[in-house]
Design a protein around this motif. Structure first.
Motif, short mmCIF file in Angstrom:
data_model
loop_
_atom_site.label_atom_id
_atom_site.label_comp_id
_atom_site.label_asym_id
_atom_site.label_seq_id
_atom_site.Cartn_x
_atom_site.Cartn_y
_atom_site.Cartn_z
N VAL A 16 0.56 -1.17 0.11
CA VAL A 16 0.02 -0.12 -0.01
C VAL A 16 0.99 1.28 0.04
O VAL A 16 1.88 1.44 0.74
N HIS B 20 -6.51 2.38 -0.34
CA HIS B 20 -6.24 0.95 -1.06
C HIS B 20 -7.44 0.06 -0.84
O HIS B 20 -7.84 -0.11 0.30
N GLN C 40 -5.90 2.38 -6.02
CA GLN C 40 -5.19 0.87 -5.96
C GLN C 40 -6.23 0.09 -5.38
O GLN C 40 -6.91 0.25 -4.44
#
Lengths: 308, 251
Positions: free
Chosen positions: A27, A33, A201
């Motif tokens: 991360v 994330h 992400q």
């Protein structure tokens, strides 16, 4: 960007079953994330190991360059955790509860910090009420407040919007987005649109194994594997042989009131829309739609978690 | 840290009706017991010719029997207090709050144990009227009263540590409570096993492991080092087992 969390080959075994197997992902600092997976995939177990609540059976987790273990006390004040079931003492009043958590974490200016968090999460109006008497939405906010009250730079939020009404979901989502300006957040959710809105992400976990991890855009690109075009033709018209454009497969065909819509997957990633349009028109077809389709996160998620 | 958790635990006891019900019941039952012991003693004295009355000891018949009964009440009252200490937290997953904080497991166990002991002190506080009555009738053996209180307090500490361990191994409060009651009964019965055994060494070991002989010695005012060592090791071992049980994190 710096990677502040590194999960490297982590396995967690329980007697007779492996909850999480050889999980690795990272991360980046300052990111939100997304951590995705169906129920029982191993999300909560992984998140609890990252928070130092559960020991790993093998592998290592490091946060801010330090190894995470249940015994390691140094990192505890740097991780704010909201587990899937918000841990709350139902017989305590909101303000007292937050003060208690702040004391456990050795916060110096307890009163200011608790007041600040209650104000941020709009809890001031219920500060004198017993947590057990609050609505689900308020309880979840108290759960989030306990994770924020000691101002940890890394937050782990396990399905924070689960079970909330739509308005509460939007408010909480906005709040999380606001938080990301100051904190790094690992966030799990079932709601894929939410993850797409919030996260840059993602990591997808299924049956205790990582299926994909990285930038959302990159995962989209990897999953595409070729080019998907949406082609709309006039009513009753059928798609001619397109093999001159490389190998292709009709993924889906639907009939609308005035349009035949085909979803065609070409193995070549080359954008051939100009040639394809000319090709279809030359054959006397009524081309009504010709657009590139990018896969939804839902498609990726289903692909990653189905029949594997 | 220990004070913070202790305070929260004590407040938690008194925010629910259970503590008040337990204290109320304890004072009622212990009051009835004390009254009955006094009446029985007084009847016994009056039914005997004056030359024999000195053979009935007030200490034996009232004081010691009263504290033995208090110990008997603990068989139920202490498991009722300790059964939820960890099983409830386990069920509500609130242990995560401690595990996500810098609190060490031993600090948590010590704080909860001290909070339970505080409630026991509240039980015993309501019995303070009985020594005053005893003082009123001319018995001024305060050392005996003191060691008697110490005896029940030590027993309470041992039962609490055992109860905490039982609570740490089950998420079901009822099972945790039943295990504690069985555990305490086992501690009593093992001494009886010692009395029944003809092998001297085995009998001595059984008697030492059982809690009753230590309790009785303290109750009679014998402040022996071996008894104190027994109690402190017992409390230490079961607290350590509770810490180890929490440390497994297999919940």
């Amino acid at each position: 960007m710096d990677k502040i969390l590194l999960v490297d080959g982590v396995t967690r075994e329980y007697p007779g079953r492996v909850a999480v197997s050889n999980v690795s992902f990272s991360v980046e600092s300052g990111s939100i994330h997304g951590f995705l997976g169906p129920n029982g995939a191993g999300k909560s177990t992984t998140m609890k190991m990252i928070a130092g609540l559960l020991p790993v059976s093998s592998g290592t987790i490091s946060l801010f360059g330090q190894k995470v273990t249940p015994e390691g006390q140094e990192l505890k004040n740097k991780i704010g955790l909201l587990p899937e079931n918000a841990p709350l003492y139902l017989d305590m009043k909101v303000e007292k509860f937050l003060q208690f958590i702040a004391k456990l974490h050795g916060v110096k200016n307890i009163r200011e910090q608790v007041d600040h968090v209650m104000e941020e999460l709009k809890l001031t109006e219920v500060k004198g009420r017993l947590i057990g008497n609050l609505s689900k939405g308020f309880k979840q906010r108290v759960g989030l407040a306990q994770a924020l009250v000691y101002d940890a730079p890394f937050l782990i939020l396990d399905e924070p919007t689960n079970g909330l009404d739509p308005q509460a979901v939007v408010e909480l989502r906005d709040f999380i987005k606001k938080l990301s300006a100051k904190k790094t957040i690992l966030f799990s959710s079932h709601v894929l649109s939410e993850v797409e809105q919030l996260c840059d992400q993602i990591t997808i976990i299924h049956k205790g194994r990582i299926r994909a991890s990285g930038d959302l855009a990159e995962i989209h690109r990897k999953f595409r594997q070729g080019l998907v075009l949406k082609i709309g033709l006039g009513t009753g018209e059928s798609l001619p042989d397109l093999s001159s454009f490389g190998s292709f497969e009709i993924q889906h065909h639907s009939q609308l009131s005035n349009e035949e819509v085909y979803l065609v997957n070409f193995s070549s990633e080359k954008d051939q829309r100009a040639d394809l349009g000319k090709f279809l028109i030359d054959r006397g077809l009524h081309l009504m739609t010709l657009q590139m389709e990018s896969p939804e996160l839902e498609d990726i998620f289903l692909h990653m978690t189905e029949n594997r | 840290m220990i004070f913070t958790i202790w305070k929260k635990e004590v407040e938690s006891y008194f925010s629910a009706p259970l503590a008040y019900v337990l204290i109320g019941l304890f004072s009622l039952i212990s009051g009835i017991v004390f009254f009955n012991l006094l009446v029985t003693y007084s009847d016994g004295i009056q039914s005997l010719p004056p030359e024999y009355t000195e053979q009935i000891s007030f200490v034996e018949e009232v004081v010691l029997k009263f504290f033995a009964n208090v110990n008997f009440l603990f068989l139920v009252f202490i498991p009722l207090m300790t059964m939820k200490l960890f099983s409830e937290e386990r069920r509500l997953e609130t242990l995560d709050l401690y595990w996500a904080s810098p609190v060490k497991d031993w600090e948590l166990v010590l704080s909860k144990g001290l909070a339970a002991l505080t409630l026991v002190l509240c039980f015993l506080a309501v019995t303070i009227i009985f020594p005053l009555v005893i003082w009123g009738v001319g018995i001024k053996d305060f050392k005996l009263i003191g060691t008697s209180y110490l005896a029940v307090l030590m027993n309470a500490g041992a039962y609490i540590s055992l109860g905490m361990f039982c609570s740490s191994i089950s998420s079901n409060q009822v099972i945790a409570g039943l295990l504690s009651i069985l555990g305490i009964m086992f501690l009593w019965m093992i001494t009886w096993g010692g009395h029944l055994n003809s092998n001297y060494l085995v009998a001595e070991i059984f008697t030492y492991i059982g809690i009753t002989s230590h309790f009785e010695r303290l109750l009679r005012g014998v402040l022996g080092t071996q008894d104190l060592i027994y109690y402190f090791s017992f409390i230490f071992i079961f607290s350590l087992l509770t810490v180890k049980s929490l440390g497994r994190r297999n919940w």
